[in-house]
Design a protein around this motif. Structure first.
Motif, mmCIF file in Angstrom:
data_model
loop_
_atom_site.group_PDB
_atom_site.id
_atom_site.type_symbol
_atom_site.label_atom_id
_atom_site.label_comp_id
_atom_site.label_asym_id
_atom_site.label_seq_id
_atom_site.Cartn_x
_atom_site.Cartn_y
_atom_site.Cartn_z
ATOM 1 N N SER A 75 42.976 44.399 56.837
ATOM 2 C CA SER A 75 44.079 43.766 57.549
ATOM 3 C C SER A 75 44.031 42.242 57.423
ATOM 4 O O SER A 75 45.040 41.599 57.123
ATOM 5 C CB SER A 75 44.031 44.179 59.025
ATOM 6 O OG SER A 75 45.044 43.537 59.748
ATOM 7 N N ILE A 133 45.758 40.223 66.628
ATOM 8 C CA ILE A 133 46.927 41.032 66.245
ATOM 9 C C ILE A 133 48.177 40.160 66.175
ATOM 10 O O ILE A 133 48.961 40.265 65.223
ATOM 11 C CB ILE A 133 47.113 42.222 67.210
ATOM 12 C CG1 ILE A 133 45.987 43.243 66.992
ATOM 13 C CG2 ILE A 133 48.474 42.875 67.031
ATOM 14 C CD1 ILE A 133 45.887 44.313 68.058
ATOM 15 N N ARG A 134 48.363 39.287 67.161
ATOM 16 C CA ARG A 134 49.528 38.377 67.133
ATOM 17 C C ARG A 134 49.479 37.464 65.914
ATOM 18 O O ARG A 134 50.487 37.261 65.236
ATOM 19 C CB ARG A 134 49.588 37.537 68.413
ATOM 20 C CG ARG A 134 50.238 38.229 69.571
ATOM 21 C CD ARG A 134 50.589 37.265 70.692
ATOM 22 N NE ARG A 134 49.439 36.525 71.181
ATOM 23 C CZ ARG A 134 48.650 36.906 72.173
ATOM 24 N NH1 ARG A 134 48.891 38.030 72.795
ATOM 25 N NH2 ARG A 134 47.637 36.176 72.552
ATOM 26 N N SER A 137 50.153 39.441 62.756
ATOM 27 C CA SER A 137 51.555 39.893 62.684
ATOM 28 C C SER A 137 52.485 38.792 62.193
ATOM 29 O O SER A 137 53.527 39.081 61.610
ATOM 30 C CB SER A 137 52.028 40.441 64.031
ATOM 31 O OG SER A 137 52.203 39.399 64.960
ATOM 32 N N ARG A 138 52.113 37.541 62.403
ATOM 33 C CA ARG A 138 52.936 36.436 61.891
ATOM 34 C C ARG A 138 52.918 36.383 60.366
ATOM 35 O O ARG A 138 53.850 35.870 59.752
ATOM 36 C CB ARG A 138 52.440 35.111 62.452
ATOM 37 C CG ARG A 138 52.690 34.973 63.926
ATOM 38 C CD ARG A 138 52.161 33.679 64.451
ATOM 39 N NE ARG A 138 52.346 33.641 65.895
ATOM 40 C CZ ARG A 138 51.723 32.813 66.694
ATOM 41 N NH1 ARG A 138 50.868 31.926 66.202
ATOM 42 N NH2 ARG A 138 51.948 32.848 67.988
ATOM 43 N N ASP A 140 51.847 39.319 58.405
ATOM 44 C CA ASP A 140 52.135 40.631 57.843
ATOM 45 C C ASP A 140 52.118 41.684 58.963
ATOM 46 O O ASP A 140 51.041 42.054 59.437
ATOM 47 C CB ASP A 140 51.090 40.975 56.781
ATOM 48 C CG ASP A 140 51.427 42.245 56.027
ATOM 49 O OD1 ASP A 140 51.928 43.205 56.637
ATOM 50 O OD2 ASP A 140 51.173 42.279 54.815
ATOM 51 N N PRO A 141 53.294 42.149 59.380
ATOM 52 C CA PRO A 141 53.345 43.144 60.464
ATOM 53 C C PRO A 141 52.584 44.435 60.146
ATOM 54 O O PRO A 141 52.011 45.047 61.043
ATOM 55 C CB PRO A 141 54.841 43.420 60.632
ATOM 56 C CG PRO A 141 55.513 42.214 60.077
ATOM 57 C CD PRO A 141 54.628 41.715 58.976
ATOM 58 N N TRP A 142 52.566 44.877 58.882
ATOM 59 C CA TRP A 142 51.832 46.090 58.527
ATOM 60 C C TRP A 142 50.336 45.896 58.729
ATOM 61 O O TRP A 142 49.640 46.804 59.188
ATOM 62 C CB TRP A 142 52.111 46.493 57.081
ATOM 63 C CG TRP A 142 53.480 47.053 56.904
ATOM 64 C CD1 TRP A 142 54.540 46.425 56.315
ATOM 65 C CD2 TRP A 142 53.962 48.318 57.348
ATOM 66 N NE1 TRP A 142 55.644 47.235 56.359
ATOM 67 C CE2 TRP A 142 55.317 48.412 56.993
ATOM 68 C CE3 TRP A 142 53.377 49.389 58.016
ATOM 69 C CZ2 TRP A 142 56.093 49.521 57.279
ATOM 70 C CZ3 TRP A 142 54.152 50.504 58.301
ATOM 71 C CH2 TRP A 142 55.483 50.564 57.933
ATOM 72 N N ALA A 144 48.991 43.907 60.876
ATOM 73 C CA ALA A 144 48.757 43.895 62.319
ATOM 74 C C ALA A 144 48.708 45.310 62.873
ATOM 75 O O ALA A 144 47.871 45.630 63.737
ATOM 76 C CB ALA A 144 49.842 43.082 63.017
ATOM 77 N N THR A 145 49.558 46.177 62.371
ATOM 78 C CA THR A 145 49.559 47.570 62.807
ATOM 79 C C THR A 145 48.223 48.243 62.500
ATOM 80 O O THR A 145 47.725 49.052 63.283
ATOM 81 C CB THR A 145 50.720 48.337 62.141
ATOM 82 O OG1 THR A 145 51.938 47.693 62.501
ATOM 83 C CG2 THR A 145 50.760 49.784 62.582
#
Length: 171
Positions: A75, A133-134, A137-138, A140-142, A144-145
């Motif tokens: 990730s 995670i935040r 997510s900025r 790459d949202p995947w 972060a998931t």
């Protein structure tokens, strides 16, 4: 496209950039090694602690942490690949704090023999997980998931640590 940034052009040939993944894997591996150096689930002290019935067997922890650490490295490597220079610096800082708290828990709980200190560290780790995670997510949202199982396991570990601290008030 998400995967396009992972590929760079050099001499007319496209290639996958592995360096962000290798760097993230090295950082995660180092933190895991530092934490595991303090972990001794076979110690007399640990075996004498009262534990809840719902605690998994010791072998389950290694089985859980291995893929969680792998997903954490993947990730962060993926997010690093997507990030601009400013985001990379922030991501590195957030990851360093997260991995430090992750490793510190073992030293506080096992080496210092303090379930209460371990609980403080794991509570801070949970807050750090949300921040990580935040930040990821900025970029790459995947990616972060992919951190959600890590955060969920850490939350479970916090609940387990809290119950052990409650069952062992003098430890």
């Amino acid at each position: 496209m998400v995967g396009v940034r992972l590929i760079s052009e050099r001499g007319g040939q496209a290639r996958l950039s592995w360096q962000p993944y290798a760097g993230a894997a090295a950082a995660v591996t180092a933190a895991a090694a530092v934490g595991s150096a303090a972990t001794d689930s076979r110690s007399t002290w640990y075996r004498r602690l009262s534990k809840p019935r719902w605690q998994p067997p010791p072998r389950a922890f290694g089985a859980a942490w291995t893929p969680l650490y792998a997903s954490l490295a993947w990730s962060v490597g993926r997010a690093w690949s997507q990030a601009d220079d400013g985001d990379r610096s922030k991501l590195a800082s957030v990851l360093a704090v997260n991995l430090s708290l992750n490793a510190a828990w073992s030293w506080l709980f096992f080496a210092a023999r303090s379930p209460r200190a371990g609980l403080a560290a794991t509570a801070l780790l949970n807050a750090s997980n949300l921040h990580l995670i935040r930040r990821v997510s900025r970029c790459d949202p995947w990616a972060a998931t992919a951190l959600l199982p890590y955060a969920a396991w850490c939350s479970f570990a916090t609940a387990l640590n809290a119950r052990i601290a409650q069952l062992n008030p003098r430890s």
